[in-house]
Design an enzyme around this catalytic site. Structure first.
Site, PDB file in Angstrom:
ATOM      1  N   ASP A  44      11.639 -26.755  40.528  1.00  0.00           N
ATOM      2  CA  ASP A  44      11.620 -25.672  39.642  1.00  0.00           C
ATOM      3  C   ASP A  44      10.295 -25.387  39.089  1.00  0.00           C
ATOM      4  OD1 ASP A  44      14.504 -25.409  40.021  1.00  0.00           O
ATOM      5  OD2 ASP A  44      14.880 -26.502  38.184  1.00  0.00           O
ATOM      6  N   GLY A  45       9.522 -26.113  38.669  1.00  0.00           N
ATOM      7  CA  GLY A  45       8.202 -25.719  38.229  1.00  0.00           C
ATOM      8  C   GLY A  45       7.399 -24.991  39.137  1.00  0.00           C
ATOM      9  N   GLU A 115      11.283 -19.221  28.768  1.00  0.00           N
ATOM     10  CA  GLU A 115      11.258 -18.881  27.354  1.00  0.00           C
ATOM     11  C   GLU A 115       9.799 -19.022  26.823  1.00  0.00           C
ATOM     12  OE1 GLU A 115      10.158 -22.966  28.442  1.00  0.00           O
ATOM     13  OE2 GLU A 115      12.191 -22.619  28.748  1.00  0.00           O
ATOM     14  N   ALA A 152      18.184 -17.170  32.353  1.00  0.00           N
ATOM     15  CA  ALA A 152      17.816 -17.946  33.315  1.00  0.00           C
ATOM     16  C   ALA A 152      17.309 -19.255  32.714  1.00  0.00           C
ATOM     17  CB  ALA A 152      16.624 -17.169  34.301  1.00  0.00           C
ATOM     18  N   ASN A 158      15.913 -24.598  26.283  1.00  0.00           N
ATOM     19  CA  ASN A 158      16.748 -24.122  25.347  1.00  0.00           C
ATOM     20  C   ASN A 158      18.026 -25.178  25.356  1.00  0.00           C
ATOM     21  OD1 ASN A 158      18.194 -22.142  23.717  1.00  0.00           O
ATOM     22  ND2 ASN A 158      19.417 -22.349  25.401  1.00  0.00           N
TER      23      ASN A 158
END
Length: 255
Positions: A44-45, A115, A152, A158
């Site tokens: 994901d990074g 975020e 997303a 979050n």
């Protein structure tokens, strides 16, 4: 259906580099400026870094998991790559645009796909004021930090901070405190996607605070403005039945 021109990108890990070698041996690759789609190999990074790097190109990205986390990725397989890309479902995301003002008078602008977060830099708690659309909503939040997440990003930092998961197609932003001390029972808010959010840092030299847009950090901030940028669109491709909306829904039923 015409075969799309593919540019490959891979994280520097051995697993991702091996996947890159295997796929480019089987499928023709083109440079980025000639591509119609990007295949990103990693976790994901790396997907976030790829999306940031191709944002101005407007190209769709088809990710395959060759890392540790793969929430934003499709499953990795060497077979039928062209067919999978041609059958993939398109998801469009809009990033947050952050403008962070610093103690020294400078400012930094950056984009965030997941975020924008504010975090205390020292052992002392941060003291933050929150304004939404020009109106003060909270005069003082004493906390370790706060974040504003896109749909997303609602499943990422979050969610770890006990914020809500929201559907990918919802026009909502998640405002979530991080270890709030006062008011202790405040759990955050859900805001419309077009909300203009400002964070004001009280005592910025005595209680320094940093602001981070995904992986870009700005230290010693005094004020941070955040708003969704609808002029920019991130285009992700997912295998049918395995798209981001389904993953976000399924995440809420994980034990």
């Amino acid at each position: 259906m015409q075969t799309p021109a593919i540019a490959f990108a891979a994280s520097p890990t051995p697993k991702a580099q091996a996947a890159m070698e295997a796929l480019t041996a089987r499928y023709p690759a083109v440079p980025l400026d000639q591509a119609e789609v990007i295949v990103a190999l990693g976790g994901d990074g790396f997907m976030l870094r790829t999306l940031h790097s191709v944002l101005k190109h407007g190209l769709p990205v088809y990710g395959m998991n060759a890392g540790s986390l793969g929430f934003l990725m499709n499953d990795y397989a060497e077979n039928d790559l062209i067919e999978r890309i041609q059958a993939a479902e398109l998801v469009e995301l809009h990033p947050l645009r952050m403008r962070a003002h610093c103690v020294d008078g400078s400012f930094t602008e950056a984009l965030a796909i997941n975020e924008v977060s504010l975090l205390r830099q020292t052992y002392q708690a941060a003291k933050l004021g929150i304004h939404v659309d020009g109106k003060e909503r909270m005069s003082e939040l004493v906390c370790d930090g706060i974040l504003l997440a896109t749909p997303a990003g609602s499943t990422a930092y979050n969610f770890s901070a006990h914020g809500p998961i929201v559907p990918i197609d919802s026009d909502i932003l998640c405002l979530t405190p991080i270890s709030a001390f006062r008011p202790r029972r405040w759990r955050g808010a859900l805001l419309p996607h077009d909300a203009r959010v400002e964070f004001h840092v009280a005592e910025p030299t005595e209680r320094p605070v940093s602001a981070t847009a995904d992986n870009l950090e700005v230290r010693d901030v005094t004020r941070v403005e955040v708003q969704e940028d609808r002029n920019l669109a991130l285009r992700l491709l997912y295998d049918p039945g395995h798209n981001l909306a389904e993953r976000i829904l399924a995440e809420q039923f994980e034990a």
